[in-house]
Design an enzyme around this catalytic site. Structure first.
Site, PDB file in Angstrom:
ATOM      1  N   ASP A  24       0.873  -1.169   0.000  1.00 19.50           N
ATOM      2  CA  ASP A  24       0.000   0.000   0.000  1.00 19.50           C
ATOM      3  C   ASP A  24       0.910   1.219   0.000  1.00 19.50           C
ATOM      4  OD1 ASP A  24      -2.493   1.213  -0.166  1.00 19.50           O
ATOM      5  OD2 ASP A  24      -2.488   1.689   1.961  1.00 19.50           O
ATOM      6  N   SER A  25       0.513   2.218  -0.760  1.00 19.20           N
ATOM      7  CA  SER A  25       1.393   3.383  -0.880  1.00 19.20           C
ATOM      8  C   SER A  25       0.569   4.641  -1.049  1.00 19.20           C
ATOM      9  CB  SER A  25       2.334   3.204  -2.069  1.00 19.20           C
ATOM     10  OG  SER A  25       1.591   3.074  -3.263  1.00 19.20           O
ATOM     11  N   LYS A  79      13.557   6.665 -11.470  1.00 22.04           N
ATOM     12  CA  LYS A  79      12.507   6.786 -10.451  1.00 22.04           C
ATOM     13  C   LYS A  79      12.491   5.529  -9.570  1.00 22.04           C
ATOM     14  CE  LYS A  79       7.699   7.160  -9.368  1.00 22.04           C
ATOM     15  NZ  LYS A  79       6.314   6.952  -9.757  1.00 22.04           N
TER      16      LYS A  79
HETATM   17  P1  IMP Z   1      -1.599   2.044  -4.550  1.00 19.67           P
HETATM   18  O1  IMP Z   1      -0.850   1.703  -3.307  1.00 19.67           O
HETATM   19  O2  IMP Z   1      -0.977   1.458  -5.762  1.00 19.67           O
HETATM   20  O3  IMP Z   1      -3.068   1.797  -4.449  1.00 19.67           O
HETATM   21  O4  IMP Z   1      -1.425   3.616  -4.767  1.00 19.67           O
HETATM   22  C1  IMP Z   1      -2.140   4.534  -4.007  1.00 19.67           C
HETATM   23  C2  IMP Z   1      -2.104   5.889  -4.644  1.00 19.67           C
HETATM   24  O5  IMP Z   1      -0.978   6.615  -4.154  1.00 19.67           O
HETATM   25  C3  IMP Z   1      -1.956   5.924  -6.162  1.00 19.67           C
HETATM   26  O6  IMP Z   1      -3.202   5.828  -6.806  1.00 19.67           O
HETATM   27  C4  IMP Z   1      -1.338   7.286  -6.379  1.00 19.67           C
HETATM   28  O7  IMP Z   1      -2.323   8.283  -6.339  1.00 19.67           O
HETATM   29  C5  IMP Z   1      -0.451   7.445  -5.155  1.00 19.67           C
HETATM   30  N1  IMP Z   1       0.917   6.972  -5.437  1.00 19.67           N
HETATM   31  C6  IMP Z   1       1.538   5.869  -4.939  1.00 19.67           C
HETATM   32  N2  IMP Z   1       2.790   5.749  -5.421  1.00 19.67           N
HETATM   33  C7  IMP Z   1       2.963   6.798  -6.251  1.00 19.67           C
HETATM   34  C8  IMP Z   1       4.052   7.212  -7.079  1.00 19.67           C
HETATM   35  O8  IMP Z   1       5.131   6.594  -7.174  1.00 19.67           O
HETATM   36  N3  IMP Z   1       3.835   8.336  -7.801  1.00 19.67           N
HETATM   37  C9  IMP Z   1       2.687   9.042  -7.766  1.00 19.67           C
HETATM   38  N4  IMP Z   1       1.645   8.703  -7.033  1.00 19.67           N
HETATM   39  C10 IMP Z   1       1.770   7.585  -6.271  1.00 19.67           C
END
Ligand code: IMP
Length: 203
Positions: free
Chosen positions: A68-69, A179
């Site tokens: 999760d990020s 990146k």
């Molecule tokens: P998920 O963990 O893949 O669901 O990401 C959650 C949300 O965090 C994404 O939809 C982006 O909006 C944002 N996000 C996570 N990692 C990045 C990144 O490396 N660049 C830009 N946005 C990010």
């Protein structure tokens, strides 16, 4: 050894499996179309990564890695945080795209925030779970500043407004390889590799 990378996103799958570079039979959620989606309703990145790793490990009977990020902005008390993907409402399923609506909301909320208070970081939590328990977790971050406008055409999500510390470029201006080298996800994956090797040696 077969391990599930708990995502349907081919980009994430490729990034994780190639950075880990181990002799493992990787599979993704696309190989298990009958799984029920695990909701990301935790209060922290760690909670969501755990919930997904355990949930999908139980459903498939495999070890599972989940992540999760999101973006944490100090001047917004940590927002958008775990709500990064759906800051403006429903989650944008196509995370390969720049999210201009979420970006516009951030820029508007920060229109009176001075340069020195625009500090932020991307955070990524990774979790490995067996069907019975969480085995371990790692966290990666990358520090930066929120710009006042979009700069750069590459990347996804909030990349065009994230000026990477010490690089003088937004994440949207960096070539993908560069990146990955500095990113929160890259950092979390680098920490995961030795832990995974140790865990594999135990079985
Ligand atoms: P998920 O963990 O893949 O669901 O990401 C959650 C949300 O965090 C994404 O939809 C982006 O909006 C944002 N996000 C996570 N990692 C990045 C990144 O490396 N660049 C830009 N946005 C990010």
């Amino acid at each position: 050894m077969k391990i599930l990378i708990a995502t349907t996103n081919p980009g994430k799958m490729a990034e994780l499996s190639s950075m880990l570079d181990l002799d493992i039979d990787w599979c993704s959620l696309s190989d298990f179309p009958n799984t029920t989606e695990v909701e990301e309703d935790g209060q922290t990145f760690t909670e969501n990564a755990r919930k997904k790793a355990l949930g999908y490990a139980k459903q498939t009977g495999l070890w599972a890695i989940a992540d999760d990020s999101g973006l944490v902005i100090d001047a917004l008390d940590g927002a958008p945080g775990v709500h990064s993907a759906r800051f403006c409402g429903a989650k944008d399923k196509n995370r390969t795209l720049i999210d201009h609506r979420n970006i516009a909301k951030v820029l508007d909320l920060m229109k009176n925030t001075p340069a020195e208070e625009r500090t932020a970081r991307f955070v990524c939590c990774l979790c490995l779970a067996s069907p019975d328990e969480v085995l371990f977790e790692t966290k990666g971050t990358v520090e930066g500043m929120i710009t006042t406008e979009e700069i750069g055409q590459g990347g996804f999500g909030y990349d065009p407004i994230f000026m990477v510390k010490d690089l003088g470029q937004t994440a949207a201006q960096l070539p993908p390889d560069q990146k990955n080298q500095v990113s929160h996800r890259g950092n979390a994956i680098k920490k995961l590799k030795p832990l995974l090797i140790t865990q594999l040696l135990k079985i």
